[in-house]
Scaffold this motif. Sequence first.
Motif, short mmCIF file in Angstrom:
data_model
loop_
_atom_site.label_atom_id
_atom_site.label_comp_id
_atom_site.label_asym_id
_atom_site.label_seq_id
_atom_site.Cartn_x
_atom_site.Cartn_y
_atom_site.Cartn_z
N ARG A 182 21.47 95.93 -15.84
CA ARG A 182 22.36 94.86 -15.37
C ARG A 182 23.70 94.85 -16.10
NH1 ARG A 182 19.48 89.30 -16.77
NH2 ARG A 182 17.61 90.47 -16.11
N ALA A 183 23.71 95.29 -17.35
CA ALA A 183 24.91 95.18 -18.18
C ALA A 183 25.87 96.34 -17.90
CB ALA A 183 24.55 95.16 -19.66
N ARG A 184 27.12 96.01 -17.65
CA ARG A 184 28.16 97.00 -17.43
C ARG A 184 28.89 97.21 -18.76
NH1 ARG A 184 30.61 93.41 -12.69
NH2 ARG A 184 30.21 91.96 -14.43
N GLY A 185 28.25 97.94 -19.63
CA GLY A 185 28.85 98.23 -20.92
C GLY A 185 28.24 97.43 -22.06
N LEU A 186 28.69 97.76 -23.26
CA LEU A 186 28.10 97.23 -24.48
C LEU A 186 28.33 95.73 -24.63
CD1 LEU A 186 29.19 100.23 -26.67
CD2 LEU A 186 26.81 99.51 -26.37
N ALA A 187 29.53 95.25 -24.31
CA ALA A 187 29.81 93.83 -24.49
C ALA A 187 28.91 92.97 -23.61
CB ALA A 187 31.28 93.53 -24.17
N GLU A 188 28.72 93.36 -22.35
CA GLU A 188 27.84 92.59 -21.48
C GLU A 188 26.40 92.62 -21.97
OE1 GLU A 188 28.06 93.19 -17.29
OE2 GLU A 188 30.25 93.08 -17.23
N ALA A 189 25.96 93.77 -22.50
CA ALA A 189 24.60 93.85 -23.04
C ALA A 189 24.42 92.84 -24.17
CB ALA A 189 24.32 95.27 -23.53
N GLU A 220 23.86 88.42 -8.73
CA GLU A 220 24.69 87.21 -8.67
C GLU A 220 25.61 87.21 -9.88
OE1 GLU A 220 24.19 82.34 -9.09
OE2 GLU A 220 22.45 83.59 -8.61
N GLU A 221 26.87 86.94 -9.67
CA GLU A 221 27.82 86.90 -10.77
C GLU A 221 27.71 85.57 -11.52
OE1 GLU A 221 31.85 87.80 -9.94
OE2 GLU A 221 31.46 89.96 -9.84
N ILE A 222 27.69 85.67 -12.85
CA ILE A 222 27.68 84.50 -13.72
C ILE A 222 28.95 84.54 -14.55
CG2 ILE A 222 26.48 83.33 -15.60
CD1 ILE A 222 23.91 84.59 -14.60
N ALA A 223 29.74 83.49 -14.49
CA ALA A 223 31.01 83.44 -15.21
C ALA A 223 30.82 82.85 -16.60
CB ALA A 223 32.04 82.62 -14.43
N GLY A 224 31.58 83.36 -17.54
CA GLY A 224 31.56 82.83 -18.90
C GLY A 224 32.89 83.08 -19.58
N ARG A 225 33.03 82.56 -20.79
CA ARG A 225 34.26 82.75 -21.56
C ARG A 225 33.92 83.04 -23.01
NH1 ARG A 225 39.00 81.46 -19.15
NH2 ARG A 225 38.87 80.37 -17.13
N PHE A 226 34.70 83.92 -23.59
CA PHE A 226 34.62 84.11 -25.03
C PHE A 226 35.22 82.88 -25.72
CE2 PHE A 226 34.55 88.57 -23.56
CZ PHE A 226 33.46 89.02 -24.27
N GLY A 227 34.99 82.79 -27.01
CA GLY A 227 35.48 81.64 -27.75
C GLY A 227 36.98 81.48 -27.70
N ASP A 228 37.72 82.59 -27.50
CA ASP A 228 39.17 82.51 -27.44
C ASP A 228 39.69 82.24 -26.03
OD1 ASP A 228 38.74 84.92 -26.14
OD2 ASP A 228 39.64 86.15 -27.72
N THR A 285 38.99 84.05 -23.26
CA THR A 285 38.99 85.22 -22.39
C THR A 285 37.78 85.16 -21.46
OG1 THR A 285 40.02 86.54 -24.14
CG2 THR A 285 38.98 87.74 -22.33
N PRO A 286 38.00 85.27 -20.14
CA PRO A 286 36.87 85.17 -19.21
C PRO A 286 36.09 86.47 -19.11
CG PRO A 286 38.90 85.49 -17.98
CD PRO A 286 39.29 85.39 -19.44
N TYR A 287 34.85 86.35 -18.73
CA TYR A 287 34.01 87.51 -18.43
C TYR A 287 33.02 87.11 -17.33
CZ TYR A 287 30.48 85.25 -21.42
OH TYR A 287 29.59 84.36 -21.98
N THR A 288 32.42 88.10 -16.71
CA THR A 288 31.34 87.85 -15.75
C THR A 288 30.16 88.73 -16.10
OG1 THR A 288 32.18 89.50 -14.17
CG2 THR A 288 32.87 87.20 -13.87
N LEU A 289 28.98 88.23 -15.86
CA LEU A 289 27.73 88.97 -16.01
C LEU A 289 27.07 89.09 -14.64
CD1 LEU A 289 26.27 87.20 -19.19
CD2 LEU A 289 27.70 89.26 -19.10
N LEU A 290 26.26 90.13 -14.47
CA LEU A 290 25.51 90.32 -13.23
C LEU A 290 24.04 90.01 -13.46
CD1 LEU A 290 26.99 93.66 -11.81
CD2 LEU A 290 27.61 91.32 -11.22
N GLU A 291 23.52 89.03 -12.75
CA GLU A 291 22.10 88.70 -12.85
C GLU A 291 21.37 89.31 -11.65
OE1 GLU A 291 19.14 84.90 -13.60
OE2 GLU A 291 21.19 84.55 -12.91
N PRO A 292 20.42 90.22 -11.90
CA PRO A 292 19.73 90.88 -10.78
C PRO A 292 18.54 90.08 -10.26
CG PRO A 292 19.04 91.87 -12.84
CD PRO A 292 20.04 90.80 -13.19
#
Length: 463
Positions: free
Chosen positions: A423-430, A165-173, A175-182
């Motif tokens: 679950r993490a697609r790269g270092l930032a998501e981790a 399931e995609e979880i949406a979030g934003r950095f403090g500036d 910038t949007p990001y999404t995380l994957l919750e398995p």
Amino acid sequence: MTKAPFAALLGLAGIAVFAAGAGVGAGTLRDALIATPVTPDLGGDTTIANATAQAYTQLSPNAPADRQRAFTFGDRLFLTEWAEYPGSAQAFDGLGPTFNRNSCSGCHVRNGRGRSPDKPGDPMDSMLIRLSAADGAPHPAYGDQLNDRAILGVAPEGRAIIDTEEIAGRFGDGTPYTLLEPRVRFADLAYGPLDDALTSPRVAPAVIGMGLLEAVPVATLEALDDPDDRDGDGISGRINWLTDGKGKRVPGRLGWKANVATIAEQAAGAAVGDIGITTGLRPKQNCPAPQASCRAAAADPGPEMSDSFFDRLVIYMRTLAVPEARGLDRPLARQGAAVFRDLGCAACHIPTLTTGPDAPLPELAGQTSHPFTDLLVHDMGEGLADHRPDGAASGSEWRTPPLWGIGLLGVVNGHDRLLHDGRARGLAEAILWHGGEAEKAREAFRNAPAGEREALIAFLGAL
């Protein structure tokens, strides 16, 4: 934690001045290890200059010449695709009856990190599901992991399917990001439902540097152990204490929850659990009571991997080299190293550890290396919790994973999936999945300027 022992535990003459701007206190072993300068030789004298797809497969360069034969044979065993019993090559038969893969390298491709499937229903080629009954004991019908393959005439235990399931979030500036919750579900279960089971998806970890981690003195771990956060820094890592086969209390230091104490135990557990190969340490076939076809299958009456073969497999795993860091002196990586420290990442991912004089092999003794772990388990919050205790580790506690070699993951394994379940697609998501004791560091990263975030990723990519 006390002041007196840290110089001796480091195996060094002592550290008079901490790194400038380190932002750490004085007097504890943890402080000293955080302040120790990091060099490109991440594995100490076991470091190899190799940034190719074979970077995780090399013999430690400081190993004696007569170690090469055992290492090469151990490499063959790691790559061996085991056959069903009885096979044409008796030394390499005994697969199953149920199993996940038919070789060590099937999960640990080029000794590297596994990954989660691309889409629901794809096979788990380098990942498995740990299981427990509701009371934490092995599940009475399936044992402690789901075996999704079996030899002819035996039913596989079933299949696990990972939905996300995609979880949406934003950095403090902003910038949007999404995380994957398995989320895990099961299909084709041969021995009844798993509705009441405790489950934990686990990808295969990289196996480099394990000999160094095994050789870190217990006294070092005890000095780092801080279950009650006595120093008030918000970090309360603790040893996952285990009981070995002789009833002795020993610290866990390997595995995603530090639930294994030694490389031999790790290798024997994986051999029987993942491949169905018995050893002198784990001589019992992996056939829970309800699995009649598993128990009825023909099997070698003795250990299917001989003691001499097993010893060489352990030597191989102990003497794998650690690839050197690349570009730590570049401006962006240097800035990232300071960000890593300033955000608090180093509080758990301790850059430096030193092995003791009584290491299992002489080339592992007295080595100062940079694994970026404290080998302790930490509460990582609800987001990463699997709710499955393992030894003394709770369902939300995980061992601090080593970071050495992480920048070569794409080169070695062709993917960037991280964390215990991929679950993490790269270092930032981790980093963004960190919670619990690491929530403060995560939020510092999330709210950091984009340039600092980029620098941190560059530093980790250099390791």
